[in-house]
Design a protein around this motif. Structure first.
Motif, PDB file in Angstrom:
ATOM      1  N   LEU A   1       0.813  -1.217   0.000  1.00  0.00           N
ATOM      2  CA  LEU A   1       0.000   0.000   0.000  1.00  0.00           C
ATOM      3  C   LEU A   1       0.851   1.274   0.000  1.00  0.00           C
ATOM      4  N   SER A   2       2.148   1.137  -0.170  1.00  0.00           N
ATOM      5  CA  SER A   2       3.031   2.290  -0.084  1.00  0.00           C
ATOM      6  C   SER A   2       2.829   3.230  -1.268  1.00  0.00           C
ATOM      7  N   LEU A   3       2.703   4.508  -0.968  1.00  0.00           N
ATOM      8  CA  LEU A   3       2.544   5.529  -1.999  1.00  0.00           C
ATOM      9  C   LEU A   3       3.802   6.378  -2.154  1.00  0.00           C
ATOM     10  N   ALA A   4       4.912   5.907  -1.601  1.00  0.00           N
ATOM     11  CA  ALA A   4       6.117   6.723  -1.553  1.00  0.00           C
ATOM     12  C   ALA A   4       6.724   6.917  -2.939  1.00  0.00           C
ATOM     13  N   PHE A   5       7.327   8.075  -3.138  1.00  0.00           N
ATOM     14  CA  PHE A   5       8.104   8.351  -4.344  1.00  0.00           C
ATOM     15  C   PHE A   5       9.081   9.467  -4.030  1.00  0.00           C
ATOM     16  N   GLU A   6      10.065   9.624  -4.914  1.00  0.00           N
ATOM     17  CA  GLU A   6      11.094  10.646  -4.716  1.00  0.00           C
ATOM     18  C   GLU A   6      11.416  11.293  -6.050  1.00  0.00           C
ATOM     19  N   LEU A   7      11.487  12.615  -6.050  1.00  0.00           N
ATOM     20  CA  LEU A   7      11.852  13.340  -7.259  1.00  0.00           C
ATOM     21  C   LEU A   7      13.341  13.163  -7.547  1.00  0.00           C
ATOM     22  N   PRO A   8      13.706  13.087  -8.816  1.00  0.00           N
ATOM     23  CA  PRO A   8      15.134  12.920  -9.147  1.00  0.00           C
ATOM     24  C   PRO A   8      15.936  14.159  -8.755  1.00  0.00           C
ATOM     25  N   GLU A   9      17.180  13.921  -8.413  1.00  0.00           N
ATOM     26  CA  GLU A   9      18.067  15.030  -8.044  1.00  0.00           C
ATOM     27  C   GLU A   9      18.713  15.598  -9.298  1.00  0.00           C
ATOM     28  N   PRO A  10      18.604  16.906  -9.534  1.00  0.00           N
ATOM     29  CA  PRO A  10      19.195  17.495 -10.749  1.00  0.00           C
ATOM     30  C   PRO A  10      20.713  17.560 -10.653  1.00  0.00           C
ATOM     31  N   ASP A  11      21.362  17.583 -11.824  1.00  0.00           N
ATOM     32  CA  ASP A  11      22.820  17.705 -11.861  1.00  0.00           C
ATOM     33  C   ASP A  11      23.273  19.048 -11.309  1.00  0.00           C
ATOM     34  N   GLN A  12      22.493  20.095 -11.586  1.00  0.00           N
ATOM     35  CA  GLN A  12      22.796  21.429 -11.082  1.00  0.00           C
ATOM     36  C   GLN A  12      21.525  22.025 -10.494  1.00  0.00           C
ATOM     37  N   GLY A  13      21.706  22.807  -9.466  1.00  0.00           N
ATOM     38  CA  GLY A  13      20.561  23.476  -8.870  1.00  0.00           C
ATOM     39  C   GLY A  13      19.966  22.679  -7.718  1.00  0.00           C
ATOM     40  N   ASP A  14      18.797  23.119  -7.295  1.00  0.00           N
ATOM     41  CA  ASP A  14      18.162  22.547  -6.117  1.00  0.00           C
ATOM     42  C   ASP A  14      16.659  22.430  -6.359  1.00  0.00           C
ATOM     43  N   VAL A  15      16.087  21.271  -5.995  1.00  0.00           N
ATOM     44  CA  VAL A  15      14.654  21.025  -6.111  1.00  0.00           C
ATOM     45  C   VAL A  15      14.146  20.565  -4.750  1.00  0.00           C
ATOM     46  N   ARG A  16      13.062  21.185  -4.266  1.00  0.00           N
ATOM     47  CA  ARG A  16      12.532  20.854  -2.948  1.00  0.00           C
ATOM     48  C   ARG A  16      11.012  20.714  -2.993  1.00  0.00           C
ATOM     49  N   LEU A  17      10.519  19.821  -2.121  1.00  0.00           N
ATOM     50  CA  LEU A  17       9.074  19.699  -1.917  1.00  0.00           C
ATOM     51  C   LEU A  17       8.665  20.650  -0.799  1.00  0.00           C
ATOM     52  N   GLN A  18       7.696  21.483  -1.058  1.00  0.00           N
ATOM     53  CA  GLN A  18       7.288  22.495  -0.094  1.00  0.00           C
ATOM     54  C   GLN A  18       6.096  22.066   0.759  1.00  0.00           C
ATOM     55  N   ASP A  19       5.132  21.405   0.140  1.00  0.00           N
ATOM     56  CA  ASP A  19       3.904  21.104   0.864  1.00  0.00           C
ATOM     57  C   ASP A  19       3.242  19.873   0.245  1.00  0.00           C
ATOM     58  N   VAL A  20       2.652  19.054   1.089  1.00  0.00           N
ATOM     59  CA  VAL A  20       1.928  17.863   0.648  1.00  0.00           C
ATOM     60  C   VAL A  20       0.502  17.967   1.163  1.00  0.00           C
ATOM     61  N   ARG A  21      -0.453  17.769   0.258  1.00  0.00           N
ATOM     62  CA  ARG A  21      -1.853  17.915   0.648  1.00  0.00           C
ATOM     63  C   ARG A  21      -2.696  16.852  -0.051  1.00  0.00           C
ATOM     64  N   VAL A  22      -3.581  16.215   0.726  1.00  0.00           N
ATOM     65  CA  VAL A  22      -4.521  15.245   0.173  1.00  0.00           C
ATOM     66  C   VAL A  22      -5.791  15.990  -0.221  1.00  0.00           C
ATOM     67  N   GLU A  23      -6.188  15.842  -1.496  1.00  0.00           N
ATOM     68  CA  GLU A  23      -7.385  16.497  -2.002  1.00  0.00           C
ATOM     69  C   GLU A  23      -8.410  15.449  -2.405  1.00  0.00           C
ATOM     70  N   GLU A  24      -9.518  15.909  -2.945  1.00  0.00           N
ATOM     71  CA  GLU A  24     -10.620  15.005  -3.253  1.00  0.00           C
ATOM     72  C   GLU A  24     -10.247  13.975  -4.315  1.00  0.00           C
ATOM     73  N   ASP A  25      -9.477  14.386  -5.317  1.00  0.00           N
ATOM     74  CA  ASP A  25      -9.160  13.475  -6.426  1.00  0.00           C
ATOM     75  C   ASP A  25      -7.758  12.892  -6.359  1.00  0.00           C
ATOM     76  N   GLY A  26      -6.968  13.251  -5.334  1.00  0.00           N
ATOM     77  CA  GLY A  26      -5.631  12.696  -5.260  1.00  0.00           C
ATOM     78  C   GLY A  26      -4.738  13.458  -4.302  1.00  0.00           C
ATOM     79  N   ILE A  27      -3.438  13.292  -4.494  1.00  0.00           N
ATOM     80  CA  ILE A  27      -2.428  13.929  -3.642  1.00  0.00           C
ATOM     81  C   ILE A  27      -1.717  14.992  -4.473  1.00  0.00           C
TER      82      ILE A  27
END
Length: 403
Positions: free
Chosen positions: A364-390
């Protein structure tokens, strides 16, 4: 008898003859007659012809346009030129968007070209300055570990181009961007549930799973709850809790080693022991079960010898609590006949012992991870469950695309 009158006895006078008698001969021509005669003669010299409205209309239109002020003519000309310029600018935008979509598809190894929308106007001026106000990229169906992201949408701001014209863009630098990652319940139901488990939103950060799980030839009803949370700067983790498998209305299995977990009879299952003597005697005939339930041996012997005592024992609230607290998994392998008498398949109980909490949680795991870019920085800011999904809000800085 009267004599009839004759019509011609007294003829009436003719009035036209009286008027003729008054005529003194032809009158002399008056000045008015002379005036009317001259007008008729003058008009008779020229033949009548219909007016030429067409030629007169052309003269009027030509004269009206010619009479416009020079400033108005200049404004009209500028509007026409601006329209052609805007049309050319929009064509250049569409061409650039198409080229950018194809480039991103190849470099990111996507199954389909993304949607690219370049903001700001005019575009050609931005291209000449090698600086774009904004670029929005939307990528559908992105693979992320065990699940597929329904849509990844990001808007880059103040993009600097490495280009020599519209057809030779080698790369771009993105100082900052923001966007959304969407994971729909429809995809989760298809990829994780295999049409047997459905996921629905439960509050701001929880997802509920309901369905059936095939185990040893039995379809057990599955219930679980997943708590969605951010893991690190790029990952999403799910903490699976309240997992249970219902074996009809007889017993419930909860994976784990605590006293409340394992395989336990339901309230209906314990009530059946009081009504069905055969099931009660089968349970009380195993010393290990009696010992775990904490029933005195003397009480058990009396109950097995006297059905009245048996009904008194099994019908008490204390016995119901003791029976419900009994973990049947521990006794299944040693006492398969007792499990059969209770209505439980020993093969099913053997398979349930292998469905540990980690094994069930992984399904039942819904886990995932965004790929790390070669340059720069990518971050997840907020996670929210909505009516049709995440929905996950992302941001980044200092990204470089291409060269």
């Amino acid at each position: 008898m009267r004599t009839p009158h004759h019509l011609d006895a007294h003829p009436r006078p003719n009035p036209y003859e009286e008027l003729a008698a008054l005529d003194d001969g032809p009158l002399e021509e008056t000045p008015l007659d002379e005036f009317l005669t001259e007008e008729r003669d003058a008009g008779a010299e020229d033949a009548w012809a219909p007016p030429d409205h067409r030629r007169g209309g052309k003269r009027r239109r030509k004269n009206r346009f010619a009479g416009l002020p020079l400033a108005v003519k200049a404004v009209v000309g500028l509007v026409v030129l601006a329209s052609f310029a805007a049309l050319g600018d929009r064509w250049a935008v569409l061409y650039a968007e198409h080229r950018a979509a194809d480039t991103l598809k190849d470099r990111l190894d996507l199954a389909a070209a993304p949607e690219v929308e370049i903001g700001g106007f005019p575009f050609l001026t931005q291209l000449a300055d090698k600086q774009l106000d904004s670029v929005k990229v939307t990528v559908p169906d992105v693979a992320a570990d065990r699940v597929s992201l329904a849509k990844v949408s990001a808007t880059a701001h103040d993009v600097t181009l490495n280009a020599d014209g519209l057809t030779s863009v080698r790369g771009a630098h993105v100082p900052r961007f923001d966007g959304d990652v969407q994971l729909t319940f429809a995809d989760l139901n298809r990829e994780l549930g295999a049409s047997q488990v459905t996921f629905t939103g439960e509050g701001r950060d929880r997802v509920r799973a309901n369905g059936t799980l095939p185990v040893a030839g039995h379809n057990l009803r599955l219930r679980a709850e997943a708590r969605i949370q951010r893991q690190g700067e790029r990952g999403i983790a799910t903490e699976i809790g309240k997992m249970r498998l219902d074996i009809g209305d007889l017993a419930t299995y909860r994976p784990g080693t605590r006293a409340s977990e394992g395989l336990h009879l339901t309230p209906k299952g314990t009530a059946d022991l009081a009504r069905e003597t055969r099931k009660a005697k089968a349970l009380l005939s195993v010393p290990a079960i009696v010992q775990r339930m904490g029933v005195p041996e003397a009480t058990v012997r009396e109950a097995l010898a006297d059905d009245g005592k048996l009904a008194e024992l099994t019908g008490s609230p204390r016995f119901a609590r003791q029976a419900a607290g009994l973990n049947l998994i521990d006794l299944a392998l040693e006492n398969p006949d007792v499990m059969r008498r209770l209505g439980l398949d020993p093969n099913l109980l053997d398979s349930l012992s292998g469905l540990t909490r980690p094994v069930l949680a992984d399904r039942l795991s819904l886990a995932f991870e965004l790929p790390e870019p070669d340059q720069g920085d990518v971050r997840l800011q907020d996670v929210r469950v909505e009516e049709d999904g995440i929905r996950v809000r992302v941001s980044g800085t200092g990204l470089t695309v291409g060269r």
